[in-house]
Design a protein around this motif. Structure first.
Motif, PDB file in Angstrom:
ATOM      1  N   ALA A 214       0.838  -1.203   0.000  1.00  0.00           N
ATOM      2  CA  ALA A 214       0.000   0.000   0.000  1.00  0.00           C
ATOM      3  C   ALA A 214       0.874   1.254   0.000  1.00  0.00           C
ATOM      4  O   ALA A 214       0.595   2.231  -0.716  1.00  0.00           O
ATOM      5  N   THR A 215       1.962   1.225   0.768  1.00  0.00           N
ATOM      6  CA  THR A 215       2.891   2.349   0.796  1.00  0.00           C
ATOM      7  C   THR A 215       3.562   2.533  -0.564  1.00  0.00           C
ATOM      8  O   THR A 215       3.722   3.663  -1.055  1.00  0.00           O
ATOM      9  N   GLU A 216       3.949   1.426  -1.187  1.00  0.00           N
ATOM     10  CA  GLU A 216       4.559   1.491  -2.511  1.00  0.00           C
ATOM     11  C   GLU A 216       3.588   2.066  -3.540  1.00  0.00           C
ATOM     12  O   GLU A 216       3.993   2.832  -4.429  1.00  0.00           O
ATOM     13  N   LEU A 217       2.328   1.728  -3.444  1.00  0.00           N
ATOM     14  CA  LEU A 217       1.332   2.264  -4.369  1.00  0.00           C
ATOM     15  C   LEU A 217       1.209   3.778  -4.226  1.00  0.00           C
ATOM     16  O   LEU A 217       1.099   4.507  -5.225  1.00  0.00           O
ATOM     17  N   LEU A 218       1.233   4.270  -2.989  1.00  0.00           N
ATOM     18  CA  LEU A 218       1.150   5.712  -2.766  1.00  0.00           C
ATOM     19  C   LEU A 218       2.394   6.417  -3.311  1.00  0.00           C
ATOM     20  O   LEU A 218       2.296   7.491  -3.927  1.00  0.00           O
ATOM     21  N   ARG A 219       3.568   5.841  -3.091  1.00  0.00           N
ATOM     22  CA  ARG A 219       4.799   6.440  -3.606  1.00  0.00           C
ATOM     23  C   ARG A 219       4.804   6.455  -5.141  1.00  0.00           C
ATOM     24  O   ARG A 219       5.261   7.420  -5.752  1.00  0.00           O
ATOM     25  N   ARG A 221       2.213   6.676  -7.063  1.00  0.00           N
ATOM     26  CA  ARG A 221       1.294   7.720  -7.513  1.00  0.00           C
ATOM     27  C   ARG A 221       1.942   9.105  -7.455  1.00  0.00           C
ATOM     28  O   ARG A 221       1.554   9.996  -8.209  1.00  0.00           O
ATOM     29  N   ARG A 222       2.924   9.272  -6.563  1.00  0.00           N
ATOM     30  CA  ARG A 222       3.633  10.551  -6.467  1.00  0.00           C
ATOM     31  C   ARG A 222       4.774  10.652  -7.476  1.00  0.00           C
ATOM     32  O   ARG A 222       5.524  11.632  -7.488  1.00  0.00           O
ATOM     33  N   LEU A 309      -7.269   5.937  -5.121  1.00  0.00           N
ATOM     34  CA  LEU A 309      -6.583   6.429  -3.929  1.00  0.00           C
ATOM     35  C   LEU A 309      -7.315   5.983  -2.663  1.00  0.00           C
ATOM     36  O   LEU A 309      -6.685   5.598  -1.670  1.00  0.00           O
ATOM     37  N   THR A 310      -8.635   6.016  -2.721  1.00  0.00           N
ATOM     38  CA  THR A 310      -9.434   5.581  -1.568  1.00  0.00           C
ATOM     39  C   THR A 310      -9.197   4.107  -1.263  1.00  0.00           C
ATOM     40  O   THR A 310      -9.035   3.708  -0.104  1.00  0.00           O
ATOM     41  N   VAL A 311      -9.151   3.282  -2.317  1.00  0.00           N
ATOM     42  CA  VAL A 311      -8.916   1.858  -2.124  1.00  0.00           C
ATOM     43  C   VAL A 311      -7.523   1.611  -1.538  1.00  0.00           C
ATOM     44  O   VAL A 311      -7.351   0.780  -0.628  1.00  0.00           O
ATOM     45  N   ILE A 312      -6.523   2.351  -2.016  1.00  0.00           N
ATOM     46  CA  ILE A 312      -5.160   2.168  -1.505  1.00  0.00           C
ATOM     47  C   ILE A 312      -5.088   2.509  -0.019  1.00  0.00           C
ATOM     48  O   ILE A 312      -4.499   1.779   0.776  1.00  0.00           O
TER      49      ILE A 312
END
Length: 332
Positions: A214-219, A221-222, A309-312
């Motif tokens: 989940a953290t990798e997905l957020l990174r 996206r940035r 983003l909500t799902v992540i």
């Protein structure tokens, strides 16, 4: 899609990450028509699940049961006499229809082959065959593998994160294959007794693996460069080794006899893979359908980005909760 998944994940946060481990009734014939029963009942909030094993009416209970607690289950053992034996007569697990778990019932006769029955909330009564076949073992553990992956929410969240992380069907296929290979290795080694690790740390690291993705997905996206995007197969393989130990724990709960291990291990693993493939197919179909709908909407791209983003965040929040809960369990 985001709203539905968020609701599902939020509900999941209040539940155990796994479905309750299966109950287990072991019946061993110690003399003609005399049996030793060992009845393992899963615990629910520190108390035994409200299910009862009922044998045919012809059976008696000559001595009171002995109760103990071990490996997160309540265990009762007692002797019984069943004139005429137990083949061809119904055995029922009362109260199972009000649960979300299965019960395996195994018979080890003085002569003849061992048999295993699988009771479910929708089919809580069954009988041992007079002449059992290998097909019974195959069917029992195939369905158990499918059930375990489809109700093992933490494993499904990991797979869902992989689907969101990996673009392209070919890359996703390689990544899921690496995950499958890895957990098949440790599942086999653990079931055959070559690898043993305590369950609580394994479950904690499984939760950590989901939080990591989940953290990798957020990174990602940035716009950051992340290992899981460059080499998703490596990340899937590494954490798949740990997930395999989690699967092995569920299979070990069934108390497999040595003669059943090869067929049961193979079919349980195939069942896990079939359940995993089914889940991925459903997720991809939902994503495709939602994209088709959003493509026709003026704000479709923004809604899609917000939904993802909500799902992540939901995946990360639920897995972080599990991680804290499981680590806290070390000190309980």
């Amino acid at each position: 899609m985001a709203a539905a998944l968020l609701l599902w994940l939020s509900l999941a946060g209040g539940l155990s990450a796994h479905a309750l481990e299966p109950g287990f009734l072991d019946i061993r014939e110690t003399a003609p028509d005399q049996f030793l029963l060992i009845w393992k009942v899963p615990q629910v909030s520190g108390t035994p699940m409200e299910i009862t094993a009922r044998l045919p009416d012809s059976c008696t209970q000559p001595r009171p049961p002995q109760v103990s607690f071990a490996q997160s289950a309540f265990i009762t053992s007692w002797q019984t006499d069943c004139p005429g034996g137990l083949t061809g007569q119904p055995i029922t697990i009362e109260g199972l229809d009000a649960t979300r778990t299965d019960v395996l019932v195994r018979l080890e006769p003085l002569t003849g082959a061992r048999q295993t029955l699988r009771m479910t909330p929708g089919a809580a009564s069954a009988a041992f065959a007079v002449e059992p076949s290998l097909g019974q073992v195959v069917q029992t553990y195939l369905y158990l593998g499918i059930d375990h992956i489809l109700v093992g929410i933490d494993h499904l969240l990991f797979v869902l994160a992989l689907v969101l992380l990996v673009p392209g069907r070919w890359a996703l296929l390689k990544t899921v294959t690496a995950f499958t290979l890895a957990h098949s290795i440790t599942l086999s080694l653990a079931t055959l007794g070559f690898l043993t690790l305590p369950g609580p740390p394994v479950e904690a690291v499984i939760a950590l693996s989901i939080t990591f993705l989940a953290t990798e997905l957020l990174r990602l996206r940035r716009g950051e460069q992340v290992l899981s995007a460059r080499k998703p197969w490596l990340v899937a393989f590494t954490f798949g080794l740990l997930h395999g130990l989690g699967f092995a724990g569920a299979l070990a709960e069934t108390g497999l006899p040595p003669s059943d291990i090869p067929a049961a291990l193979l079919m349980f693993n195939i069942g896990v893979e079939l359940g995993q493939i089914l889940f991925i197919a459903v997720v991809l179909a939902v994503i495709w359908l939602v994209r088709r709908i959003l493509d026709r909407m003026p704000e479709g791209a923004r809604i899609a980005a917000l939904g993802q983003l909500t799902v992540i965040y939901a995946i990360g929040g639920v897995s972080a909760y599990w991680l804290l809960e499981r680590v806290a369990g070390f000190f309980a």
